[in-house]
Enzyme design. Structure first.
Site, mmCIF file in Angstrom:
data_model
loop_
_atom_site.group_PDB
_atom_site.id
_atom_site.type_symbol
_atom_site.label_atom_id
_atom_site.label_comp_id
_atom_site.label_asym_id
_atom_site.label_seq_id
_atom_site.Cartn_x
_atom_site.Cartn_y
_atom_site.Cartn_z
ATOM 1 C CE1 TYR A 1 39.181 34.976 40.926
ATOM 2 C CE2 TYR A 1 41.319 35.817 40.231
ATOM 3 C CZ TYR A 1 40.346 34.844 40.184
ATOM 4 O OH TYR A 1 40.535 33.728 39.395
ATOM 5 C CB SER B 1 44.377 33.645 39.926
ATOM 6 O OG SER B 1 44.602 34.830 39.197
#
Length: 319
Positions: free
Chosen positions: A146, A122
């Site tokens: 995350y 990501s």
């Protein structure tokens, strides 16, 4: 060619499965088996080859061992919990995003079959003091749990590849928009909902200002790139198996203008502009001056315009 999609019940997993069914081949070889695995039973798809579904909890090594067998040639490792969820529940994020990735890679090491592993990372790995512009060789400095978990996954992909346990490749995904379906717990969820819901005739809330910029890719292009990524030869990837997937930077205002150009003025009138400090706090650390030079050299592409993102949603996903 035997393929396993871990996260096969999600948006990307389902779209990827349908694209593979339509293509019929991967890495120049006919597909003979596809397995969709997820924490809950994935929806089956129609294909000209056998398609199985399985429950797999990647946080549980025994569940991974039952799913990842020595018959698998290519693994798409898409399963994760999203940004806001991982920020709210640190233990869950670590268990799934970090140790779940480790469990899958360790299973590959134990089997000794060296499958191709395509890992979705990501742009959340960028942030902090890393200097713009950002890209393949920028150092990870994530400002969310995350992002930190995905950055560790990238390092594992590189190291397990270096050791000869897998043939890995990891792609830092842009934010995917326009995503179909219902809102999820991702902090970036509004970047689809402010378009999707109005296009569906429903009201939506935008928690940031119109000049907020971010880096985007459509679901259709993401799937194309994931298939191209699996097809790449190891020799062309080099020592660093991690790369930025191409996208484009747009402001919220530009996205809404693109929607208006394609779908008329009506949908934009359904957007409520309501600041949300909790969302703003997370997304304010995200970066958008991002470049994907390596992936572009290898044939991966971005959307030509955000009007295309809107058209793809209307063609592929609008109920």
């Amino acid at each position: 060619m035997n393929i396993l999609i871990i996260g096969g019940g999600g948006l990307i997993g389902q779209k990827l499965a349908r694209a593979l069914a339509q293509n019929g081949t991967l890495r120049g070889v006919p597909i003979t088996q596809l397995t969709l695995a997820d924490i809950n039973d994935p929806a089956p798809i129609d294909a000209p080859f056998p398609v199985a579904t399985a429950r797999c909890d990647i946080a549980d090594p025994a569940s991974v061992a039952a799913t990842v067998t020595d018959k698998i040639d290519v693994i798409y490792l898409l399963a994760a919990i999203v940004s806001s969820h991982a920020e709210e529940d640190f233990d869950a994020g670590m268990s799934i995003n970090l140790f779940g990735t480790y469990n899958v890679l360790e299973r590959c090491r134990i089997l000794g079959t060296k499958p191709v592993v395509v890992f979705t990372s990501s742009i959340a790995i960028y942030g902090g003091e890393a200097v713009d512009p950002l890209g393949d060789h920028s150092y990870p400095n994530p400002q969310t749990s995350y992002g930190a978990q995905k950055a560790i996954g990238e390092i594992l992909i590189n190291d397990y590849t270096r050791k000869g346990f897998i043939d890995g490749r990891a792609f830092r995904l842009p934010t995917i928009s326009v995503r179909p379906g219902k809102p999820n717990r991702a902090a970036s969820g509004f970047m689809s909902s402010i378009l999707r819901e109005p296009l569906n005739g429903q009201r939506a809330t935008c928690p940031v200002a119109a000049d907020f910029e971010h880096y985007y890719l459509s679901p259709r292009k993401c799937i194309e790139n994931l298939i191209k990524g699996a097809n790449l030869d190891a020799a062309d990837l080099g020592q660093n198996r991690v790369m930025q997937m191409p996208g484009r930077t747009w402001s919220i205002g530009q996205m809404i203008a693109a929607m208006t150009e394609v779908a008329g003025p009506g949908p934009a009138t359904l957007i409520d502009w309501t600041p949300q400090p909790d969302v703003q706090r997370i997304v304010s650390g995200w970066r958008w001056d991002i470049h994907a030079e390596k992936a572009k050299r290898l044939g991966l592409t971005a959307d030509d315009s955000f009007q295309d993102n809107i058209r793809h949603y209307l063609t592929d996903d609008k109920p």
